[in-house]
Design an enzyme around this catalytic site. Structure first.
Site, PDB file in Angstrom:
ATOM      1  N   ASP A 224       0.875  -1.170   0.000  1.00 34.25           N
ATOM      2  CA  ASP A 224       0.000   0.000   0.000  1.00 34.25           C
ATOM      3  C   ASP A 224       0.916   1.225   0.000  1.00 34.25           C
ATOM      4  O   ASP A 224       2.141   1.118   0.108  1.00 34.25           O
ATOM      5  CB  ASP A 224      -0.978  -0.020   1.184  1.00 34.25           C
ATOM      6  CG  ASP A 224      -2.214   0.841   0.879  1.00 34.25           C
ATOM      7  OD1 ASP A 224      -2.143   1.703  -0.019  1.00 34.25           O
ATOM      8  OD2 ASP A 224      -3.254   0.656   1.537  1.00 34.25           O
TER       9      ASP A 224
HETATM   10  C1  NOJ Z   1      -4.045   3.886   0.114  1.00 38.01           C
HETATM   11  C2  NOJ Z   1      -5.228   2.966   0.222  1.00 38.01           C
HETATM   12  O1  NOJ Z   1      -5.185   2.246   1.427  1.00 38.01           O
HETATM   13  C3  NOJ Z   1      -5.338   1.982  -0.924  1.00 38.01           C
HETATM   14  O2  NOJ Z   1      -6.552   1.289  -0.802  1.00 38.01           O
HETATM   15  C4  NOJ Z   1      -5.224   2.706  -2.231  1.00 38.01           C
HETATM   16  O3  NOJ Z   1      -5.416   1.827  -3.303  1.00 38.01           O
HETATM   17  C5  NOJ Z   1      -3.857   3.373  -2.297  1.00 38.01           C
HETATM   18  N1  NOJ Z   1      -3.762   4.341  -1.202  1.00 38.01           N
HETATM   19  C6  NOJ Z   1      -3.590   4.064  -3.622  1.00 38.01           C
HETATM   20  O4  NOJ Z   1      -4.315   5.221  -3.734  1.00 38.01           O
END
Ligand code: NOJ
Length: 763
Positions: free
Chosen positions: A297
């Site tokens: 993430d």
């Molecule tokens: C953080 C989020 O937790 C995740 O779900 C998302 O896909 C990413 N950022 C990218 O934006």
């Protein structure tokens, strides 16, 4: 095609490379998955190996790095990195001209010509926005959800995007958690069915088709169990619960062919997901044989330092890479440290090769090498009529009728409607969380929808400017309008920013002065329909008493108002069912239907409401059972619940057998009759209870469902199937078993289903 290959030849590289490339080029014309009988490897494997064998360490590290894009033009700095092969994927770039330029630099100006994957969060729509995933889940309709994801893929890919970070299939049992909006609810079976449908929709039948985008099963794993419902918080998930509750939707995504996974931000009992070898090496790759790749993430490898399990960036990278996270999103702990980690033997060369191999494989599957560019005539295909129609159908099927006293709904067209409330005309807010690209100019609000249907048979007063407005300035006008009307439709809820990532709430009542306004309006004596547009279950128990009818509309997306008008006016009959339990008060959370019985289960005969307890009642005079003395033990609305304008009757439940072996399939048949006056669709549900297990088992588990359409007065014989193997769970030794023994089985319209039969499983 493959201009970089020609370029390499011109540059006079070694004969070995040349032959390798010619072979690779030839292979592209034949099926990539034909296996070599002797080696067992496919042509795709050979293409991957061939390319991998030509890569420098710097280029391999590049493939493992995902960087943030965007901006009016592609910067010179980024182009330089692309030329050197230092970027494997870019997220948040949505301009096709820029994307084509990015790919051109990769293909024509980098040594090996490896294209990047362009990624974006396309969570419930791109320009055309579908209901939030939790709302879509209320449709219990995998086909419709698959269609919506296919449309999202078509729109997004027409912007050059080939990878979405969806579906989010974190089991969510806590309405305080802002990200419950993105989830498919609390149930492993329902989430598995619907998550798999999303995967199929995004990825299509052929990943190399330019309208297909990679799906990403996220967040592996357990992110939804954040303590207290506070986003990013630590989780404590016992291993059995992890296996039986949290992992099944992810396994279903693998079975549906998902090609990427995302690591969660959370830690589970001290091990952050991003550094979790058990999850990514043992479960995902060894047990489930997943051969796609894993992205972290945003900055989650770097955050291992915040978790306190890595002293510096180098150690953070080491732990994430060794755990099996192939690609780092946004931060550069991989890029800056892999070389040193290899030198010091802290990460092996094979680990790096395998990480890159898995990424390259998916790039080949996407067809990026053959078709890196998007032709002008295929660009920007948005909001076609059929896309909007599908979004409207999804919104219609997502709406849940929670209450309908004296059949107030549907409203007859002769009645004068007072439309009131802060969510009644909010083109942006009704789209919900995670709509980076959603086009709010396309939105049909409840005001638009009702106006179109009713013309001047309706009036509108906001009453409150936004959902959080606390002053009463608009009350008078709203009350005046209500008095002049026959029925009040109050569009309540929360703005989109009040749910979603990092937007957890400790109090989940309607915000601002909405409750006060509803009470004022009720004083007019006019019947009141409460429509709730929200990103989570809100605690509407008390305020719901003031409403004669309640429609839960979630954040319904672009076509929400058109769908709502159809529902309110009876053009559509509500069929949505709750994918999550609605608590009465926040203190009941976590509350889910598939709970354990406990040693002292609640007893309706001994539960006494706190205010009714006699003064100085002796300690044990009210029994000793598991309930709250102020809130009882039942939810406001149970999982699976939802009314219709018609009524359904379940009867004649029959099994095809009474005793089953483990490899049998049980068939349960029953009669479902529409006893009311409207045609409708009922979502018939099947629940099972394993009466005695080696470990305690849930009081009910959803094991199947069917959407059944019935004309008024019509009845059908319905049969649902249950492979006995699906009764498995993890026993005391953590073995996955189906235990012989007795089971109860219910069919009905929600998790309180009462029509029951029993069966036995033998060895
Ligand atoms: C953080 C989020 O937790 C995740 O779900 C998302 O896909 C990413 N950022 C990218 O934006």
């Amino acid at each position: 095609m493959h201009q970089s290959y020609n370029k390499l030849r011109e540059m006079g590289n070694t004969i070995k490379i040349f032959i390798g490339l010619v072979l690779t080029g030839l292979m592209m014309f034949s099926s990539c998955n034909t296996k070599d009988v002797k080696t067992g490897s496919t042509e795709l494997d050979q293409r991957v190996e061939d390319l991998l064998s030509q890569m420098t360490l710097e280029e391999k590290i590049g493939q493992m790095s995902q960087v943030n894009g965007g901006g009016p033009v592609v910067s010179e700095e980024m182009k330089e990195e692309l030329r050197k092969g230092k970027i494997g994927s870019i997220l948040n770039e949505v301009n096709v001209e820029n994307i084509n330029e990015i790919q051109r630099v990769c293909v024509e100006e980098s040594r090996l010509g490896i294209p990047v994957i362009i990624a974006r969060d396309v969570i419930h729509g791109f320009k055309t926005v579908f209901p939030i995933p939790l709302g879509q889940a209320a449709s219990w309709n995998p086909e419709l959800i698959q269609e919506g994801s296919r449309i999202s893929a078509a729109e997004a890919s027409s912007s050059g995007i080939r990878w979405t970070f969806a579906p989010m299939i974190d089991i969510s049992r806590d309405a305080r958690w802002g990200r419950i909006a993105e989830s498919l609810g609390e149930d492993p079976y329902l989430s598995a069915q619907l998550g798999a449908a999303m995967v199929k929709g995004f990825q299509g039948e052929d990943l190399s088709n330019e309208t297909s985008i990679l799906a990403c099963a996220k967040h592996f794993a357990g992110y939804g169990a954040a303590e207290g419902g506070r986003d990013y918080n630590t989780t404590l998930i016992p291993p059995r619960e992890l296996r039986d509750i949290y992992l099944p939707p992810f396994k279903a995504a693998v079975d549906a062919g998902v090609r990427t996974f995302m690591a969660g931000f959370n830690d589970i009992d001290g091990i952050p997901a991003t550094a979790n070898e058990f999850l990514f090496r043992q479960v995902l790759r060894e047990e489930w044989k997943f051969d796609g790749f894993v992205v972290s993430d945003w900055a989650s490898p770097w955050e291992l330092m915040n978790h306190g399990i890595a002293a510096d960036e180098k150690e953070a990278a080491q732990r994430a890479i060794n755990a099996g996270v192939n690609m780092e999103m946004a931060t550069t702990t991989y890029k800056d440290n892999i070389e040193a980690l290899l030198k010091e033997g802290l990460v092996s060369e094979e680990t790096i090769n395998q990480a890159v191999r898995e990424i390259l494989r998916v790039k080949f599957e996407l067809g990026l090498f053959e078709n890196p560019y998007l032709a002008p005539e295929k660009q920007y295909q948005f909001a076609k009529a059929e896309y909007l129609a599908s979004a409207k159908e999804a919104a219609t099927q997502s709406m849940v009728l929670l209450k309908n006293e004296q059949q107030l709904l549907p409203i007859s067209k002769s009645q004068k409607v007072a439309l009131i409330g802060p969510m009644a005309d909010q083109p942006y807010e009704q789209l919900g969380t995670w709509i980076f690209d959603g086009d709010s100019t396309l939105s049909v609000t409840p005001l638009d929808g009702l106006k179109q249907a009713l013309g001047n048979k309706m009036g509108f007063a906001k009453g409150l400017a936004i959902s959080r407005t606390r002053h009463h300035k608009g009350f008078k006008e709203a009350v005046r309008l209500a008095k002049r009307s026959d029925v009040i439709v109050f569009c309540a809820g929360e703005e989109s920013i009040l749910s979603g990532e990092a937007h957890s709430r400790a109090n989940i009542d309607l915000p601002g002065a909405q409750n006060e306004l509803i009470k004022e309006l009720k004083k007019t004596g006019k019947p009141l329909v409460l429509v709730v547009m929200a990103g989570r279950p809100l605690t509407i128990g008390e305020i719901g008493e003031y409403a004669d009818a309640i429609v839960y509309a979630w954040h319904p997306g672009t076509m929400g108002g058109a769908a709502l008008a159809d529902i309110l006016l009876g053009k559509a009959n509500p069929s949505g069912k709750l994918p999550v339990t609605f608590p009465k008060v926040v203190g009941q959370i976590p509350m889910h239907y598939n709970h354990k019985n406990t040693g002292r289960p609640a007893n309706p005969n001994s539960w006494t409401q706190m205010y009714d307890i006699p003064v100085k009642a002796p300690q044990t005079s009210l029994g000793n059972e598991s309930h709250y003395i102020d809130a009882g033990y039942t939810p406001l609305y149970p999982f699976g619940y939802g009314l219709s304008y018609t009524q359904y009757e379940y009867s004649n439940v029959v099994l095809n057998n009474s005793v089953y072996a483990i490899d049998d399939t049980l068939k349960v048949s029953f009669t479902l009759k529409n006893t009311g006056k409207y045609d409708g669709t009922e979502i018939a549900q099947m629940y099972v209870r394993d009466l005695v297990g080696n470990v305690s088992r849930p009081v009910k588990e959803l094991k199947g469902f069917a959407r059944v359409s019935l004309k008024a007065g019509e009845q059908k014989e319905i049969t649902l199937e249950l492979p006995i193997a699906n009764l498995s769970f993890h026993n005391e030794k953590m073995e996955e078993v189906v235990e012989p023994g007795d089971f109860n089985l219910w069919v009905g319209g929600d998790s309180n289903a009462e029509l029951m039969t029993s069966f036995t499983v033998t060895k």
